[in-house]
Design an enzyme around this catalytic site. Structure first.
Site, PDB file in Angstrom:
ATOM      1  N   HIS A 228       0.067  -6.237  -1.714  1.00  0.00           N
ATOM      2  CA  HIS A 228       1.107  -7.025  -2.397  1.00  0.00           C
ATOM      3  C   HIS A 228       0.724  -7.233  -3.864  1.00  0.00           C
ATOM      4  CE1 HIS A 228       3.916 -10.220  -3.279  1.00  0.00           C
ATOM      5  NE2 HIS A 228       4.460 -10.097  -2.088  1.00  0.00           N
ATOM      6  N   GLU A 298       6.559 -10.434   7.566  1.00  0.00           N
ATOM      7  CA  GLU A 298       5.418 -10.138   6.683  1.00  0.00           C
ATOM      8  C   GLU A 298       4.155 -10.868   7.168  1.00  0.00           C
ATOM      9  OE1 GLU A 298       5.489  -9.476   2.127  1.00  0.00           O
ATOM     10  OE2 GLU A 298       5.024 -11.617   2.366  1.00  0.00           O
TER      11      GLU A 298
END
Ligand code: UDP
Ligand code: MN
Length: 349
Positions: A228, A298
């Site tokens: 990320h 997620e």
């Protein structure tokens, strides 16, 4: 004479039967049968066991291919290119695209990508598809599976031979959290019903993003995670993992390797099937207990990748965010989330 023959025949039949029984007994006791529950327990890190592995480790390069001499003493020094479990981290400058493409071209691989465009998110699809055609596995067999509640609004995009778009109609929801999280269930179903045995690799991508540069064979692996872009300079205590121990996505303080994106992940079909199945059933079991993880699927993906270490990691080049200024270690942006106004496009905010 007749009766002697008969007795002999019966004896042979008896022997054959005994041998067959013995064979069945031996082969059954040596076969590892992994049931659904065992598979889930292994994937969740609650039991040690055997998970089938069928990756192609054999990499054949074409003879007489000319390319730059590799070095093991010179290369990127500003970034880490391997994890503590020795999975490569893919950064610009760590791979040779021509070499990799020629290795994988010989395998005639096929790649699937899934993208969800539910409700107003359909507006992002045209750019996504057009830029995928320019940058995503160019020269390879690619099938993009679009999941949408507005199949009539899917733009027609011209694609090369051996590449195409397949549209699947899905219901909408009045909560974006549900739309986002249900992707795991639909990915699992797609793999089990359409792709198993036919497609080699799959990537699951957010639609609110565009390709800007190559995303190709360097990204292939068993289980592939993308770092990320928002947290990779932070201590892990800052990662937005699910922190309630009751949730099946729980990652304790002091645990976790990296914070991975829910907006891009993939790998070998079988690995992604197991990931999607596990995240989906953990998400549903949490729901039954009245729990929704901090960042829905997620969070479950991050818990999964903590136990099931990805075999290849893609640097934040593979999912940047347009609103972020480019850090020095980012030499190229391959795929990036566009700036959007949540209030305008989500069914609930
Ligand atoms: N999505 C969708 N419709 C919605 C909400 C989400 O199709 O109303 C899909 C879409 O593919 C989107 C993904 O779910 O890219 C994740 O949601 P979003 O991109 O809004 O999350 P963010 O990247 O902002 O965290
Ligand atoms: Mn997104």
């Amino acid at each position: 004479m007749y009766s002697l023959n008969g007795k002999f025949g019966a004896l042979v039949t008896m022997m054959a039967l005994l041998l067959a029984l013995l064979y069945c007994y031996i082969s059954l006791s040596f076969r590892v049968v992994v049931t659904f529950e065992q598979e889930q327990a292994i994937a969740n890190g609650r039991s040690a066991g055997t998970v089938r592995k069928n990756h192609v480790f054999h990499l054949v390069a074409p003879d007489h291919l000319m390319y730059k001499q590799p070095s093991i003493v010179e290369g990127r020094t500003d970034v880490v290119t391997v994890t503590p479990w020795l999975a490569p981290v893919v950064w610009e400058g760590t791979f040779n695209p021509e070499l990799l493409d020629s290795i994988y071209r010989q395998q005639n691989i096929s790649i699937a990508a899934t993208v969800f465009a539910v409700g107003k998110y359909i507006m992002f699809l045209k750019d996504f598809l057009e830029t995928a055609e320019q940058h995503f596995f160019v020269g390879f067999r690619v099938q993009i599976f679009v999941f949408t509640d507005r199949p009539n609004e899917v733009p027609k995009v011209k694609m090369a031979a051996d590449r195409g778009v397949t549209v699947h109609a899905v219901p909408s929801s009045n909560r974006w959290q549900v739309i986002s999280a249900r992707r795991m269930e639909l990915v699992q179903e797609l793999i089990e019903q359409k792709l198993q045995g036919k497609t080699d690799y799959i990537f699951c991508l957010d639609v609110d993003s565009k390709f800007h540069n190559r995303w190709g064979t360097e990204s292939l692996g068993g289980l592939v995670a993308v770092i990320h872009p928002g947290y990779y300079w932070d201590p892990r205590s800052n990662f937005p993992y699910e922190r309630r121990a009751q949730s099946r996505a729980y990652v304790a303080v002091g645990e976790g390797d990296f914070y991975y994106c829910g907006g891009a992940f993939g790998g070998n079909i079988e690995e992604v099937r197991l990931l999607a199945k596990t995240c989906r059933s953990n998400f549903e079991a949490d729901s039954a207990d009245g729990l929704e993880a901090a960042w829905q699927e997620e969070s479950h993906l991050n818990r999964y990748m903590w136990i099931n270490k990805p075999s290849k990691i893609l640097s934040p080049e593979y999912l940047w965010q347009d609103f972020k200024s480019r850090n020095r270690e980012i030499q190229i942006i391959r795929f990036s989330g566009i700036v959007k106004n949540y209030a305008d496009i989500r069914p609930n905010v």
